[in-house]
Design an enzyme around this catalytic site. Structure first.
Site, PDB file in Angstrom:
ATOM      1  N   LYS A 196       0.853  -1.177   0.000  1.00  0.00           N
ATOM      2  CA  LYS A 196       0.000   0.000   0.000  1.00  0.00           C
ATOM      3  C   LYS A 196       0.894   1.233   0.000  1.00  0.00           C
ATOM      4  O   LYS A 196       1.639   1.471   0.958  1.00  0.00           O
ATOM      5  CB  LYS A 196      -0.929   0.017   1.213  1.00  0.00           C
ATOM      6  CG  LYS A 196      -1.893   1.213   1.232  1.00  0.00           C
ATOM      7  CD  LYS A 196      -2.806   1.139   2.438  1.00  0.00           C
ATOM      8  CE  LYS A 196      -3.760   2.331   2.481  1.00  0.00           C
ATOM      9  NZ  LYS A 196      -4.650   2.293   3.661  1.00  0.00           N
ATOM     10  N   GLU A 233       7.059  -6.700   1.242  1.00  0.00           N
ATOM     11  CA  GLU A 233       5.939  -6.586   2.173  1.00  0.00           C
ATOM     12  C   GLU A 233       4.934  -7.722   1.964  1.00  0.00           C
ATOM     13  O   GLU A 233       4.408  -8.285   2.930  1.00  0.00           O
ATOM     14  CB  GLU A 233       5.254  -5.233   1.998  1.00  0.00           C
ATOM     15  CG  GLU A 233       6.039  -4.042   2.528  1.00  0.00           C
ATOM     16  CD  GLU A 233       5.886  -3.862   4.033  1.00  0.00           C
ATOM     17  OE1 GLU A 233       5.300  -4.738   4.697  1.00  0.00           O
ATOM     18  OE2 GLU A 233       6.355  -2.834   4.540  1.00  0.00           O
ATOM     19  N   LYS A 248      -2.193  -1.655  -3.623  1.00  0.00           N
ATOM     20  CA  LYS A 248      -3.050  -0.465  -3.614  1.00  0.00           C
ATOM     21  C   LYS A 248      -2.168   0.773  -3.680  1.00  0.00           C
ATOM     22  O   LYS A 248      -1.220   0.870  -2.901  1.00  0.00           O
ATOM     23  CB  LYS A 248      -3.890  -0.455  -2.335  1.00  0.00           C
ATOM     24  CG  LYS A 248      -4.795   0.766  -2.179  1.00  0.00           C
ATOM     25  CD  LYS A 248      -5.538   0.703  -0.853  1.00  0.00           C
ATOM     26  CE  LYS A 248      -6.441   1.933  -0.679  1.00  0.00           C
ATOM     27  NZ  LYS A 248      -7.151   1.921   0.607  1.00  0.00           N
ATOM     28  N   TYR A 313     -15.093   1.033  -7.441  1.00  0.00           N
ATOM     29  CA  TYR A 313     -16.362   1.724  -7.222  1.00  0.00           C
ATOM     30  C   TYR A 313     -17.310   1.537  -8.405  1.00  0.00           C
ATOM     31  O   TYR A 313     -18.488   1.869  -8.303  1.00  0.00           O
ATOM     32  CB  TYR A 313     -16.103   3.207  -6.950  1.00  0.00           C
ATOM     33  CG  TYR A 313     -15.246   3.408  -5.716  1.00  0.00           C
ATOM     34  CD1 TYR A 313     -15.815   3.340  -4.445  1.00  0.00           C
ATOM     35  CD2 TYR A 313     -13.873   3.619  -5.816  1.00  0.00           C
ATOM     36  CE1 TYR A 313     -15.034   3.501  -3.308  1.00  0.00           C
ATOM     37  CE2 TYR A 313     -13.086   3.780  -4.683  1.00  0.00           C
ATOM     38  CZ  TYR A 313     -13.674   3.712  -3.432  1.00  0.00           C
ATOM     39  OH  TYR A 313     -12.887   3.852  -2.308  1.00  0.00           O
TER      40      TYR A 313
END
Length: 326
Positions: A196, A233, A248, A313
């Site tokens: 992220k 990560e 992200k 979305y």
């Protein structure tokens, strides 16, 4: 001399192009992020994300019904409380907006879709950071882990089937897994927001959750310059027991997404974030782009790079379009 190799043969018609397409998207690969706000009597539009709203419980239920009818794979819930404090106490309150909304929706739709929750403190803290602060104002990693553990148990008890660990604290997956198992929630899955990045693309999201953030999150979210770190990560989260890992934002980090997908033995997701949504909608509103084509192209590129699932979305809209195409 005429060429013998003619790749254009497979591009001559829409049915032919559809037949040989290398990347395909199914509605079940899409997850709809949703904002549920406390104290609303009707949905509140989010100005920087045209078409998106902060939901009431009732309007959220109607939106979940639409998502299920369209074949969307799941919904990711974010809570927007009326009151915040330094510890983000609303995040662990069983009657706080996120846990209440989760319970409300999971009881109604938990057998028909996957109800998921964002596990982070930023929506609930008056300072807007993703963790609790030490005396010097820095985010205290290990103290935050204990808050995450309590949040995880509260969200799982409310009915969340997947917990989206988005805070980027070191060791968060291991600590949350430990807490869930100790509380009897062994079947609750962990989605690690592994790579992220500290991106400028989160701006509209800050409006969507009424963020109180001052400053930035660069001490815990990743530097956009670092590619190898994103994979590192993700590998750490896998070692700690993540059931799913995520990159992200999506569109500006397709190289990281491809790296993670090549290395992961669990599903890899990507989040098409608020700024990605807002840029397309703004350009389309000005007549500068073909909106529908660009939405489809952007999602295809994310899946092509290696995402098994995309949080977007446009999930319902795209699922309905994919259904009509079939």
């Amino acid at each position: 001399m005429a060429p013998t190799l003619r790749p254009r043969r497979l591009r001559q018609s829409a049915p032919m192009r559809r037949l040989v397409a290398e990347t395909r998207i199914h509605p079940a690969q899409l997850v709809l992020p949703m904002f549920v706000a406390e104290g609303l009597s009707e949905p509140r539009p989010i100005s920087s994300m045209p078409g998106q709203v902060q939901h009431t419980l009732d309007s959220a239920a109607r939106e979940v019904e639409r998502a299920i009818a369209a074949g969307v794979g799941g919904v990711m819930l974010f809570g927007v409380p009326e009151h915040k404090d330094a510890e983000g106490s609303g995040a662990t309150d069983p009657d706080g907006i996120l846990n209440a909304a989760t319970r409300f929706l999971a009881e109604r739709f938990g057998d028909a879709t996957v109800v998921q929750t964002d596990l982070c403190l930023d929506e609930f803290t008056d300072h807007g950071h993703c963790g609790v602060l030490a005396a010097d104002g820095a985010v205290d990693n290990d103290a935050t882990l204990e808050r995450y553990a309590d949040m995880a148990v509260a969200q799982a008890a409310a009915g969340s089937q997947i917990l989206g660990l988005s805070g980027m604290m070191d060791g968060q997956v291991e600590r949350v897994r430990e807490a869930l198992d100790a509380a009897g929630h062994q079947q609750t899955a962990i989605l690690a927001y592994s790579a992220k990045y500290a991106s400028a693309l989160y701006g509209p999201f800050r409006e969507a959750v009424d963020s109180s953030l001052q400053g930035d999150r660069k001490t815990y979210q990743q530097d956009p310059a670092n590619r190898r770190e994103g994979l590192r990560e993700a590998l750490l989260d896998l070692a700690e027991g993540a059931d799913i890992v995520m990159v992200k934002p999506a569109s500006l980090y397709l190289d990281v997404l491809a790296d993670v997908a090549a290395a992961s033995d669990v599903p890899v997701w990507a989040y098409q974030v608020s700024g990605e949504y807002a840029m397309v909608e703004a350009a389309a509103a000005n007549g500068w782009i073909d909106r529908d084509r660009l939405i489809a192209e952007s999602l295809t590129s994310i899946v092509r790079a290696g995402a098994d699932v995309v949080l977007t979305y446009w999930a319902i809209e795209q699922a309905e379009w994919l259904g009509a195409m079939r």
